[in-house]
Design an enzyme around this catalytic site. Structure first.
Site, PDB file in Angstrom:
ATOM      1  N   ASP A 152      -9.745  27.487  11.689  1.00 17.42           N
ATOM      2  CA  ASP A 152     -10.780  28.513  11.549  1.00 17.42           C
ATOM      3  C   ASP A 152     -10.980  29.281  12.849  1.00 17.42           C
ATOM      4  O   ASP A 152     -11.755  30.232  12.887  1.00 17.42           O
ATOM      5  CB  ASP A 152     -12.112  27.879  11.120  1.00 17.42           C
ATOM      6  CG  ASP A 152     -12.171  27.671   9.612  1.00 17.42           C
ATOM      7  OD1 ASP A 152     -11.339  28.258   8.905  1.00 17.42           O
ATOM      8  OD2 ASP A 152     -13.042  26.907   9.151  1.00 17.42           O
ATOM      9  N   ASP A 195      -8.932  25.438  -0.705  1.00 22.00           N
ATOM     10  CA  ASP A 195      -9.679  24.895   0.430  1.00 22.00           C
ATOM     11  C   ASP A 195     -10.210  23.496   0.116  1.00 22.00           C
ATOM     12  O   ASP A 195     -10.284  23.088  -1.056  1.00 22.00           O
ATOM     13  CB  ASP A 195     -10.839  25.848   0.736  1.00 22.00           C
ATOM     14  CG  ASP A 195     -11.259  25.821   2.195  1.00 22.00           C
ATOM     15  OD1 ASP A 195     -10.920  24.853   2.888  1.00 22.00           O
ATOM     16  OD2 ASP A 195     -11.944  26.767   2.622  1.00 22.00           O
TER      17      ASP A 195
HETATM   18  C1  GLA Z   1     -13.318  27.012   5.253  1.00 28.26           C
HETATM   19  C2  GLA Z   1     -12.097  27.855   5.503  1.00 28.26           C
HETATM   20  C3  GLA Z   1     -12.505  29.264   5.849  1.00 28.26           C
HETATM   21  C4  GLA Z   1     -13.313  29.836   4.733  1.00 28.26           C
HETATM   22  C5  GLA Z   1     -14.528  28.957   4.450  1.00 28.26           C
HETATM   23  C6  GLA Z   1     -15.264  29.405   3.219  1.00 28.26           C
HETATM   24  O1  GLA Z   1     -14.028  26.805   6.417  1.00 28.26           O
HETATM   25  O2  GLA Z   1     -11.312  27.304   6.516  1.00 28.26           O
HETATM   26  O3  GLA Z   1     -11.377  30.054   6.096  1.00 28.26           O
HETATM   27  O4  GLA Z   1     -12.521  29.961   3.577  1.00 28.26           O
HETATM   28  O5  GLA Z   1     -14.130  27.602   4.258  1.00 28.26           O
HETATM   29  O6  GLA Z   1     -16.338  28.601   2.928  1.00 28.26           O
END
Ligand code: GLA
Length: 728
Positions: free
Chosen positions: A547, A477
């Site tokens: 997300d 990420d």
């Molecule tokens: C990002 C990712 C999510 C999750 C969060 C965790 O927003 O896109 O899927 O992993 O971080 O902090």
């Protein structure tokens, strides 16, 4: 097909199956763009360079050299000497001035393609690709620019990049280095782009280009949610099936610009490269700079052909992972299930239920390390939090494996929390401007990956965890964009190199990762889908798309993403309802049918959802595996678009051998008093007969494509249907 130099005409001709790209040389050695479009059978000529029109080429008319350069269609425009349109290269020399003039020196044509140092790039064997290198030179600066064109004939793709070599004794500064330029006559083009935001990435936008410059760009240190390194110019009548389109995409994950400029004479300059803001690269004597690769395609058969060219190309020539066509485990991720509130017990409960339902991998998301129970600490401290993971990571992985599931893990290796042991030990490892307190985003800073010791540290953190247990998957990420661009280790006059060096650091880490762990399934991610680009695809076969897993929002996001990227590269999960981002309720089956368009998984607490929903999961997992290969390898056709025109959405994936096709239809909004809706299938064999699976209905391929298939009208919003047509 392939590449030829036609000596008597001084023309380079590059042919793919359906397209031709022509480059011509002026008498002085300017490298001009003659043509890109439908395949030419003849060798072509250079009248489109308009050298016989006033102001004439400089060898005939020296007194109007700058006006000539300002109209000449060029392959790689340089700044400072009279072409006032956007340049690709701005070089500042020791005297402080900007100016360079490139003239042809030599060329090389060879089978295959060489690597781009430190950068992701397309690849292919000697039978797949042929490369032309045109060597140009500025004799005053003794600067060599090697323009590289690689022709992938089968997928109608031409990739471009530029290598800048300082062969002189001056210390030069590259203030702008783009990768590709296309000078064309305007055909009243529309410009297509993919803008967005967090949770609504890559929405298709289309509008007529007007005089002057219109561009999309990122100076955020990543390809970004907000804009996307893709641009297409399409003639106004262009649809999915017909019309012309020129498209460019960038194999790079950092700052970019993609621009169309309509000039005073009606010519269009389309270009792409690293954004010149915050960029300045020192090129000392003997040094070389590699600009990333831009991917170009032309389709005379509408947007659909453009899309399929990209899909085929990325699958065959960018994605390296063994999972490209391999079985990818259906995963369950605990982020929306628990956020930071979990421990081994909770994860094992989820794994147990998931295993019963046929789910094949548990992914432990953010919150397992340091003292991270919320998002304001511990990034950089990649040691397992044994208050949460009570018996240690190897034991947890073992227990999850014993339940029949693989184990995956989340990292955010490029970051550092101000509240972390790492920051307390190395505050200078955060990107920051000397003497200025840097801005936080999500309470975090970004690591200075221009420093080799920081790259080593961050890599070691990830690798040590992976070495400690049999971990099958990593979600990598990157949750904040870059600002306060300053490095504690680069010299004052090299601070302009930081953003690109940062990207090189990211690429180095991912390269090391896929080399050390060749069987690892890597999924890139950035606050959802802010780094969904071909650069990332070179390392990971799938990327978290957004997300937002709401089934309706996903229709738009996945339509925009699939305009360019292969379906199986889109991380797509079934989430809980009401959806955590938009609060909408949609049927579980529709959430499944929409996620089926990508790489399938779950993002919910399986121990808490309704029994009727849990009971649908085994069938959905089976459905994913039944269609997985078709979705990974097939041809994608967009049949109707809810986001652009209709109250419903519809897409199809047809097997390349036309033996079967899967159609997904989503009625987003019910309409009163409606007939059944007709959809026209594509990619079938006209003479063959196709049975609609689960029924006695049989149609000829011709009927399905020309007359269409009737989708019965029905009541209700967010209802979806899958139709699998199988050749008899
Ligand atoms: C990002 C990712 C999510 C999750 C969060 C965790 O927003 O896109 O899927 O992993 O971080 O902090």
């Amino acid at each position: 097909m392939g590449i030829r130099y036609i000596e008597e005409k001084k023309i380079f001709k590059m042919d793919t199956e359906r397209t031709t790209y022509l480059i011509g040389l002026s008498p002085e050695g300017y490298v001009g763009h003659i043509y890109y479009g439908k395949r030419l059978m003849g060798s072509g000529s250079n009248y489109l360079l308009r050298m016989q029109e006033p102001p004439y080429t400089p060898s005939v008319n020296m007194r109007e050299k700058a006006p000539f350069l300002d109209t000449f269609p060029t392959e790689y425009p340089t700044g400072g000497i009279g072409d006032y349109r956007e340049s690709c290269l701005d070089v500042r020399c020791e005297s402080g001035s900007i100016g360079s003039e490139l003239l042809f020196r030599s060329f090389r044509i060879f089978k295959g393609k060489e690597k781009l140092e430190g950068l992701p790039a397309s690849f292919g064997g000697e039978d797949d690709v042929e490369t032309l290198e045109i060597v140009c030179e500025d004799s005053i600066l003794q600067l060599r620019v090697i323009l590289s064109y690689s022709v992938f004939a089968d997928c109608d793709m031409i990739t471009r990049s530029a290598r800048i070599e300082n062969a002189g004794s001056q210390h030069l500064k590259l203030e702008k280095v783009y990768s590709a330029c296309l000078d064309m006559d305007n055909k009243d083009f529309d410009m297509l782009t993919l803008p967005g935001s967090w949770a609504r990435e890559r929405c298709i936008q289309r509008g007529r280009i007007r005089c002057g410059k219109q561009m999309v760009s990122s100076i955020r240190g990543e390809s970004s949610h907000q804009e996307h390194p893709f641009i297409a110019l399409a003639t106004p009548e262009t649809t999915q099936e017909a019309g012309e389109v020129y498209a460019m995409n960038f194999v790079y994950s950092g700052n970019f610009i993609a621009q169309a400029e309509l000039s005073q004479f009606g010519s269009v300059r389309m270009l792409m490269g690293i954004h010149s803001d915050y960029f300045c690269w020192n090129l000392g004597p003997g040094e070389v700079f590699w600009a990333p690769e831009a991917v170009l395609t032309y389709s005379a058969d509408g947007l659909g052909r453009m899309t399929r060219n990209f899909h085929d190309f990325y699958r065959e020539h960018i994605i390296r992972s063994p999972y490209k066509y391999g079985k990818r485990p259906v995963l369950i991720n605990n982020w929306e299930a628990t956020y930071f509130d979990f421990n081994s017990e909770k994860l094992l409960e989820i794994a147990k239920e998931a295993g019963k339902a046929g789910i094949e991998m548990l992914v432990m998301d953010d919150g397992w390390f340091g003292k991270r129970n919320c998002d304001d600490n511990s990034l950089g401290d990649w040691t397992v939090n044994e208050e949460k993971i009570t018996s240690g990571l190897p034991d947890l992985v073992k227990k999850v494996n014993e339940l029949g599931l693989k184990f995956g893990i989340w990292f955010e290796p490029e970051m550092i929390s101000p509240d972390s042991d790492l920051y307390r030990a190395h505050p200078d490892w955060a990107i920051q401007i000397k003497g200025r307190r840097p801005s936080q985003i999500r309470a975090q800073y970004v690591l200075d990956l221009s420093r080799p010791e920081v790259v080593d540290y961050a890599y070691r953190c990830v690798a040590d965890i992976l070495r400690s247990a049999p971990i099958a998957y990593v979600k990598w990420d990157m949750n904040r964009q870059l600002c306060d661009i300053g490095s504690g280790c680069l010299k004052e006059d090299a601070q302009g190199e930081l953003m690109h060096r940062y990207m090189l650091g990211v690429y180095e880490m991912q390269e090391r990762l896929v080399n050390e762990f060749p069987d690892l399934l890597l999924e890139n991610c950035s606050g959802g889908g802010a780094r969904f680009d071909p650069g990332m695809l070179y390392y990971s076969p799938q990327i978290w798309c957004s997300d937002d897993v709401d089934a309706v929002e996903r229709l738009r996001i996945q339509e925009g993403t699939a305009l360019v990227y292969p379906l199986a590269s889109m991380g797509a999960h079934i989430g809980d309802c009401p959806n955590h981002v938009v609060g909408r309720n949609t049927p579980f089956a529709t959430r499944g049918n929409v996620a089926l368009a990508g790489t399938f998984g779950y993002e919910l607490d399986i121990t808490k959802i309704a029994r009727e929903e849990r009971e649908q999961i085994p069938g959905q997992v089976e459905m994913y595996h039944k269609y997985r290969e078709l979705i990974q390898r097939g041809d994608y056709y967009r049949l109707a678009s809810w986001s652009m025109e209709k109250p419903y959405d519809c897409w199809e994936v047809a097997a390349k051998d036309k033996s079967h096709a899967l159609v997904t239809f989503v009625q987003v909004l019910a309409q009163p008093n409606m007939h059944s809706r007709v959809i026209y299938l594509r990619g079938l064999e006209e003479e063959a007969e196709y049975r609609l699976e689960g029924t006695e209905e049989v149609y000829s391929g011709e009927e399905l494509m020309k007359c269409g298939y009737l989708v019965p009208s029905c009541k209700g919003d967010f209802i979806s249907f899958l139709y699998h047509f199988v050749r008899n």
